[in-house]
Scaffold this active site. Structure first.
Site, PDB file in Angstrom:
ATOM      1  CE  LYS A 180      -3.902   2.007   2.600  1.00 26.15           C
ATOM      2  NZ  LYS A 180      -4.852   1.836   3.711  1.00 26.15           N
ATOM      3  CB  SER A 200      -8.662   1.157   5.661  1.00 26.99           C
ATOM      4  OG  SER A 200      -9.294   2.409   5.580  1.00 26.99           O
ATOM      5  CB  SER A 211      -8.020   3.797   2.675  1.00 25.42           C
ATOM      6  OG  SER A 211      -7.263   3.110   3.656  1.00 25.42           O
TER       7      SER A 211
END
Lengths: 95, 493
Positions: free
Chosen positions: B79, B183, B159
């Protein structure tokens, strides 16, 4: 409470943000909506309840007060938009 | 020839150990899948040269009998919130769009030390603020599960939406995610994959771009419970560079997958069964309850009375912490500066230009709730209610071993639907995940069923502090009995 454009202007200044009038109007409406929604927390009885700050229930670790991250000045400066002689450069602050 | 794209990490590890495949072959297969999958916009930065170098080094180690273990040679994505040394780390923002860290986050370093191959950095909502990747400066990622017309119009969630899309589409075998209020779990549910937010303090936060420090936690996302167990074992561990990381041994998670949950008590919180609940989600939840019952678990109805306050508490605390954390982006240290006549003007110009609308909205809210005159009414009250929410969990775990709940209130939404939603409506997507985030307990989301529209629906299994073992154990049994077909339509070339 009403979170109006005046409040937005004040908070934006605290947060060092420049908002246009149009943005102020938009964010005032949106943040006011969020604050109205969080208002439901007022109905919870929190008498005698301590604020929860850390979920791990451990005390902060103590370490010896010695420099452990030294000699990386070049690394630190690498992402500076402007630097000189190993210092960050900012707009002139003192006349 | 084995289809390298469909393999789980555990399967690929066996084949690598037997020298039936090489890491170079495995990596090349994923790099070419990434090319085909570029329509998904899962990656912000691709690092094919680094990946091939990592793969060659892994194969060399194995040839010399010096393999680092199950993750050696496995291609993964990180990420873009994890600082990676010499590889651009943007937090999907304009303000960090040129930031190249000179250091590596502890979690990605752990994965690097285990011999993983880094394919690149994947998309997220800007500063991890959002549940759709819509707030990314680099554009939204697409869910590899298509709509009824076969088009990529659905959000992968967020996210960690880039991570979820890439894992689901077979662009990587596993990915790091991070979870502040859901997330990891919500995008896992939207994309039909598995992800775990471990106990707060289990993984080091050092080198992860901070959003809300009392909530942020790193975790793995992959295509099986076992793969998540393998990854978390490597990612987790005490780190003196993060004062909130907890110094407790990391157990062998894979050995927790015994397949036997007879006698385990599983709590079903009645407050999670909300009025007007999505029917498909309710059905999958019921299916999950039945699966655990059939496996010999004891189902216990429980009550967690403060559940409905979790969302507003979360948004006050997360935004307050974010407004403080994001004050470091001042045009002095992190690459981007917009000039101004005075120092204050420079700060303001830089920050206003560099942050997107969702970030500005949260900074405004956070600054307000921390400001003089409002601090006690909003921030301190939220922290008090947070304790009541944590106590709900503590009390529940006096009688049950784990809790079963939906991971998200709906299957993946379309970007078109989301465009018409006001901020509060979008925040409601975190309704099932924020309570466990606030309590700091571990929670794993895995795909258990499908919606009537053919989209995956996940459930979450929530455990006691530092009891990821039970979470993995229960999830493993549910995964095997659910028989969920894990892959979406393969990305068209």
């Amino acid at each position: 409470m009403a979170f109006n454009e005046e409040t937005v202007a004040n908070v934006a200044n605290l947060a060092r943000l420049n908002l246009t009038d149009e943005q102020k109007q938009k964010f005032a409406g949106e943040v006011d909506g969020i604050l109205n929604w969080v208002e439901q927390l007022q109905e919870v009885n929190v008498d005698g309840i301590e604020p929860l700050i850390s979920v791990t229930e451990q005390t902060e670790a103590i370490r010896a007060d010695v420099v452990t991250d030294g000699n990386i000045q070049a690394d630190l400066m690498k992402n500076a938009p402007e630097s000189a002689h190993g210092f960050y450069v900012v707009p002139k602050m003192v006349e | 020839m084995t289809d390298l794209i469909n393999l789980h990490i555990s399967e690929a590890a066996d084949l690598l150990a037997k020298k039936e495949i090489s890491s170079v072959e495995l990596t090349q297969a994923h790099l070419s899948e990434m090319e085909k999958g570029c329509v998904l916009n899962a990656f912000i930065t691709e690092t094919p040269e680094r990946a091939m170098a990592d793969a060659e080094a892994s194969d060399k180690r194995r040839a010399n009998g010096e393999s680092f273990g199950a993750l050696d040679g496995i291609p993964i994505a990180n990420k873009d919130l994890y600082c990676t040394k010499d590889v651009r780390t943007t937090a999907a923002s304009k303000i960090l769009s040129k930031f190249v860290p000179t250091y590596e986050s502890t979690v990605t370093q752990n994965l690097k030390d285990a011999g993983t191959v880094m394919l690149g950095k994947v998309n997220t909502d800007q500063f991890a603020m959002g549940g759709s990747t819509r707030t990314s400066y680099f554009g939204e990622s697409k869910n590899p599960w298509t709509d009824a017309n076969g088009e990529y119009t659905l959000t992968p969630g967020g996210s960690s939406g880039g991570s979820a899309a890439a894992v689901a589409a077979g662009l990587c075998m596993g990915a790091t995610g991070s979870d502040t209020g859901g997330s990891i779990r919500q995008p896992a549910s939207f994309c039909g994959i598995t992800g775990i937010k471990p106990t707060y303090g289990r993984c080091s936060r050092w080198g992860i771009v901070a959003f809300a420090s009392s909530l942020d936690q790193a975790g793995p996302m992959a295509r099986s419970v076992k793969d998540c167990a393998i990854m978390l074992e490597t990612m987790a561990g005490y780190d003196k560079k993060d004062s909130t990381s907890v110094n407790t041994p990391v157990p062998n998670y894979v050995s927790a997958l015994t397949g036997d949950i007879r006698g385990k008590k599983i709590g079903i919180p009645k407050e999670y069964r909300m009025d007007g609940m999505n029917e498909d989600v309710a059905k999958v939840w019921d299916k999950g309850i039945q699966l655990l019952k059939d496996a010999g678990a004891e189902i216990v109805d429980i009550s967690m009375p403060h559940t409905k306050y979790a969302l507003p508490v979360y948004y006050i605390i997360a935004c307050a912490e974010a407004s403080s954390n994001l004050s470091r982006y001042d045009g002095v240290r992190y690459t981007t500066r917009v000039e101004g006549a005075t120092l204050d003007d420079m700060y303001k110009n830089t920050r206003t230009d560099g942050f997107g609308d969702e970030v500005i909205r949260r900074i405004l809210l956070g600054t307000f709730v921390l400001s003089a005159g409002f601090y006690d009414a909003y921030y301190t009250r939220a922290q008090r209610v947070r304790r009541l929410i944590a106590e709900d969990f503590k009390k529940a775990f006096e009688t049950v071993d784990a809790i079963l709940a939906p991971a998200a209130p709906t299957p993946a939404l379309s970007f078109a639907d989301m465009a018409n939603m006001d901020p509060v409506s979008t925040y409601l997507g975190d309704v099932f995940t924020t309570p466990s985030s606030l309590a700091g307990v571990p929670s794993l989301a895995l795909p258990v069923g499908m919606s009537s529209g053919g989209l995956p629906i996940g459930l979450q299994i929530i455990g006691k502090h530092f009891d990821e073992n039970t979470v993995f154990q229960v999830a493993d049994v549910m995964e095997k009995s659910a028989g969920f077909n894990l892959m979406p339509h393969r990305v068209k070339g």
